[in-house]
Motif scaffolding. Sequence first.
Motif, mmCIF file in Angstrom:
data_model
loop_
_atom_site.group_PDB
_atom_site.id
_atom_site.type_symbol
_atom_site.label_atom_id
_atom_site.label_comp_id
_atom_site.label_asym_id
_atom_site.label_seq_id
_atom_site.Cartn_x
_atom_site.Cartn_y
_atom_site.Cartn_z
ATOM 1 N N ALA A 182 75.047 159.518 -45.276
ATOM 2 C CA ALA A 182 74.216 159.778 -44.102
ATOM 3 C C ALA A 182 72.812 160.172 -44.516
ATOM 4 C CB ALA A 182 74.843 160.872 -43.247
ATOM 5 N N ARG A 183 72.692 160.960 -45.595
ATOM 6 C CA ARG A 183 71.351 161.338 -46.068
ATOM 7 C C ARG A 183 70.550 160.106 -46.466
ATOM 8 N NH1 ARG A 183 69.075 165.984 -47.398
ATOM 9 N NH2 ARG A 183 71.041 167.081 -47.075
ATOM 10 N N VAL A 184 71.217 159.162 -47.116
ATOM 11 C CA VAL A 184 70.534 157.920 -47.503
ATOM 12 C C VAL A 184 70.151 157.114 -46.267
ATOM 13 C CG1 VAL A 184 70.800 155.729 -48.721
ATOM 14 C CG2 VAL A 184 71.661 157.835 -49.746
ATOM 15 N N LEU A 185 71.081 157.007 -45.314
ATOM 16 C CA LEU A 185 70.810 156.214 -44.110
ATOM 17 C C LEU A 185 69.682 156.819 -43.278
ATOM 18 C CD1 LEU A 185 74.414 155.280 -42.944
ATOM 19 C CD2 LEU A 185 72.673 153.740 -43.864
ATOM 20 N N VAL A 186 69.668 158.141 -43.135
ATOM 21 C CA VAL A 186 68.594 158.780 -42.369
ATOM 22 C C VAL A 186 67.251 158.524 -43.045
ATOM 23 C CG1 VAL A 186 67.642 161.009 -41.681
ATOM 24 C CG2 VAL A 186 70.055 160.520 -41.305
ATOM 25 N N PRO A 196 63.373 154.893 -40.856
ATOM 26 C CA PRO A 196 62.037 154.355 -40.540
ATOM 27 C C PRO A 196 61.889 152.876 -40.845
ATOM 28 C CG PRO A 196 61.845 156.486 -41.624
ATOM 29 C CD PRO A 196 63.291 156.091 -41.714
ATOM 30 N N ALA A 197 62.659 152.377 -41.820
ATOM 31 C CA ALA A 197 62.595 150.947 -42.128
ATOM 32 C C ALA A 197 63.528 150.126 -41.244
ATOM 33 C CB ALA A 197 62.946 150.719 -43.608
ATOM 34 N N ILE A 198 64.570 150.770 -40.694
ATOM 35 C CA ILE A 198 65.550 150.048 -39.877
ATOM 36 C C ILE A 198 65.125 150.000 -38.413
ATOM 37 C CG2 ILE A 198 67.937 150.050 -39.080
ATOM 38 C CD1 ILE A 198 68.703 151.402 -41.714
ATOM 39 N N LEU A 199 64.697 151.156 -37.895
ATOM 40 C CA LEU A 199 64.346 151.234 -36.480
ATOM 41 C C LEU A 199 62.928 150.732 -36.249
ATOM 42 C CD1 LEU A 199 65.897 154.715 -35.604
ATOM 43 C CD2 LEU A 199 66.809 152.458 -35.057
ATOM 44 N N PRO A 200 62.616 150.305 -35.027
ATOM 45 C CA PRO A 200 61.263 149.825 -34.721
ATOM 46 C C PRO A 200 60.212 150.899 -34.949
ATOM 47 C CG PRO A 200 62.804 149.256 -32.964
ATOM 48 C CD PRO A 200 63.527 150.192 -33.871
ATOM 49 N N ALA A 201 58.990 150.468 -35.240
ATOM 50 C CA ALA A 201 57.905 151.411 -35.518
ATOM 51 C C ALA A 201 57.589 152.289 -34.317
ATOM 52 C CB ALA A 201 56.659 150.650 -35.966
ATOM 53 N N ASP A 202 57.825 151.777 -33.094
ATOM 54 C CA ASP A 202 57.508 152.560 -31.898
ATOM 55 C C ASP A 202 58.708 153.356 -31.387
ATOM 56 O OD1 ASP A 202 59.025 150.410 -31.083
ATOM 57 O OD2 ASP A 202 57.816 149.947 -29.322
ATOM 58 N N ARG A 229 63.040 146.227 -30.961
ATOM 59 C CA ARG A 229 64.133 147.093 -30.521
ATOM 60 C C ARG A 229 65.421 146.324 -30.267
ATOM 61 N NH1 ARG A 229 61.503 151.735 -26.552
ATOM 62 N NH2 ARG A 229 60.030 152.555 -28.086
ATOM 63 N N PRO A 230 65.413 145.270 -29.456
ATOM 64 C CA PRO A 230 66.678 144.540 -29.281
ATOM 65 C C PRO A 230 67.220 143.974 -30.580
ATOM 66 C CG PRO A 230 64.847 143.366 -28.246
ATOM 67 C CD PRO A 230 64.344 144.720 -28.586
ATOM 68 N N ARG A 231 66.324 143.581 -31.489
ATOM 69 C CA ARG A 231 66.804 143.078 -32.780
ATOM 70 C C ARG A 231 67.505 144.193 -33.562
ATOM 71 N NH1 ARG A 231 62.074 141.135 -35.371
ATOM 72 N NH2 ARG A 231 61.690 143.282 -35.999
ATOM 73 N N ALA A 232 66.897 145.384 -33.584
ATOM 74 C CA ALA A 232 67.495 146.497 -34.321
ATOM 75 C C ALA A 232 68.834 146.904 -33.716
ATOM 76 C CB ALA A 232 66.534 147.687 -34.342
ATOM 77 N N TYR A 233 68.906 146.952 -32.380
ATOM 78 C CA TYR A 233 70.147 147.371 -31.738
ATOM 79 C C TYR A 233 71.259 146.354 -31.973
ATOM 80 C CZ TYR A 233 66.784 150.368 -29.353
ATOM 81 O OH TYR A 233 65.778 151.256 -29.074
ATOM 82 N N ALA A 234 70.931 145.083 -31.862
ATOM 83 C CA ALA A 234 71.933 144.051 -32.116
ATOM 84 C C ALA A 234 72.407 144.124 -33.568
ATOM 85 C CB ALA A 234 71.362 142.666 -31.805
#
Length: 831
Positions: free
Chosen positions: A358-362, A366-372, A701-706
């Motif tokens: 989880a520490r690695v994933l958190v 910032p690279a996985i989720l959208p910038a906004d 956002r939809p790309r990240a969620y999918a």
Amino acid sequence: MARRILRTAASDIVRDLRHTARLLAREPGYTAVALLGIALGIGATTTLFSVAYGVLLKPLPWPDPERLVRLEERRGGRPGRIPWTITNGTYLAWTEAATVENVGGWMSVTGTFSDGGEPERIRLGRLTPTLFSVLQAQPLIGRVFETGDAGPNADTVILSHAFWHRRFGGASDILGRSVRLDERAHTVIGVMPPAFVFPDRETQAWIPAYIAPVYSEGGDRISLQIFGAVARMRPGVSAAQVAAEGTARARAAREPGTAALALFGSGEPPTVTATTVLDVAVADVRPAIRVMVAAVVLLFATAIASVVVVQLARVARRRREMALRAALGASTARLARQWLTESVAIGVAGGVLGMAGARVLVGLLPAILPADFPRLGDITLDWRVGLASAAATLTAIAACALFPAMQARRLDITRSLADDAAPVGAGMRTPAARLRSAIMAGQVSIACVLLIGGGLLGRSFQALTNVDRGYDPANLLTARLPLPSGPTYAASAAMFEGIKERMRAMPGVTHAAFGNALPLVSAGGMTGLNVRLPRDSATDSKIQTLHRTVDPDYFGAMGLRLVAGRLLSDSDSATAQPVLVVNKSFAEQYLGADPVGQRLALNLYRRAEWEIVGVVEDMKQGGLQTGGFVATTDAAQPEMFSSYRQFGGMRLDNVFFLARAQSDPSRLVPSLRTLVREQAPALVLDSVMTMEERVMASLSRPRAYALVVGVMAAFALAIACVGLFGVLSYSVAQRAREIGVRTALGATTTDVVTLVLRSGLAVVAAGLAGGIAASGLLVQSLSKILYGVGPFDPVTFAIVPLFLVLAATVACIAPARRAARIDPLRALRGD
């Protein structure tokens, strides 16, 4: 006495731990599966809880954040051109308010920053001096804005902590230093602390905002602005009371007339709403986080279930061992304690691995989720997240220890010690076997639900990427060139033309153009106009339209398709007949049939009869997502295009350049930056992106969620298949005597393989039935956040079960082949 009891208990625990370590070392396969299953469940759960808490629940970094509300002005139920904004008229009406202590306003802008070194474009926050008191924010060094700092010629600036260190190395003598913003001198008066992030983490500095009155002193000129506003409620006051007072004050102010139509699309009286700042900040992503939390709960359940299934298989395999220990005097409690010790050891180790993951994933969020993505900086692993992780670990330990302990209580010593006591095939009819099958069916159901959800989101994202936007984003480079105040129209036009011609001369460039707006970029909104329409030539009509001032080659560069008439040309000069090109929506809404050749009497910087010379396809102007997920595309808006050459007295101050290339347009970026630097050394290109990058950024956002839901579904599928493989392998071992008897009585290899496949696929069929039924209920929550695909998409509901059956069949093949190779003589002897 108490000390002796403690020593005895400690000795027993140490002995149990040593025995557990030896057992786990002798069973590396089980140890690996259990550790990975628990670590996956704990890691995913901890990560998603940190997201949910950091975004939805964590208090904002301001004193008494529950008293902060965002204000929004609406007319006729419509928000302004930008959501969650108010007008300067409504803002200035908040004086000596009864429900709020103060109101602050802001707007986000960009500017060219220079201090003698290389100029750069940075994000700026234009804040009213009152905003600092609303947020109760104090500077790290220096001071914040005062009332006297705000004015038309404001010349002070406050730096963010990050920008102060990046640009100035944290220089202690920064206060009083002179810097330049858009070629105007500003004095640094303060630096904010690292925790001050407003309105977003991209903001590098702040300058004072001057809120001008709607009407000039003579009352003959209207200046209507919109910007964000936040208020601090007085203690004991509700948001509804603030909204009621704001509405009353806004309606008591002088109406701006047709200017309100341009901003709101309605001239009805204003209404003010007040919503807590936190609710506004997370409104777009709350549905997405809820869906992801539901998905991770299902993933956690299937991960722990896989460990429980393996534990149940171990209980059955170690039945003789437990019976022998019981026969030698071990109590039921002693046997249960041994299972508990093993479960605690595996659970704690898996929990530690999960927390590390989880520490690695958190760190990767910032690279996985959208910038906004809102409040991304607030997603951390603090003690609250640690407690949630500990609770999940305890849940996993309890689940893994409960079922073995129950089996230990029901242990039949006599039957367990007698190998030949059980009839052939009896092992498949035991409660433990039925429980294993039920858990496996549940895992298949969870995998089915997640795969259907991921499939729907994936197909929705695919539909978004393939939607007809009215233009061709392929091989198109775009860049913005902001201009400071000062240059005359002639100087600006000459510079634009010079840059365009040099762009056109670049190798591989087929079209080069410029204009004051681009799709997917917030630049220039709806304009309210009084127009004399051909169908009603007696009176002026109020219309709303997007107005684009462009170079004649803009259409070719954008790949806009011509529907009727012609496009703008170089001959459309300031002395020629004023002409317009409109889109299909404009033509259908305001002109009717045969729009080409019609004339509109309207005032675009000068009153004239504007002739419609062409009609083009509608362009998708905005992003295609709402509520954090995909909802529906922006409805096509009326739009008209005019040539910048026909506005001799107008200055374009926000210009986008376009270059369409024969191949990858990103290779043009260095050359474009170089020629702009040569043409205008004091200016800096901003927002340099290919049009395809802008499209994909709008779908981030939809790309990240999918992607997230799809990864969880893949993990759930893998866990289900591995579990099915393990259960069937154990079942084959348990049924070796039965299979040996069947083979001795004439069963062929095909019969044995069919027997094993049938038992495995029966579990899969039951799981699919439950998964499809559960999906039918759960996908209803996705109905409002899908685009181009329905919640009961037949393709998804057909492919997912087929894919699951195929994957399950592959998982069953190895145990089935192993069963087919059983030697009946050795099986009947019990070897």
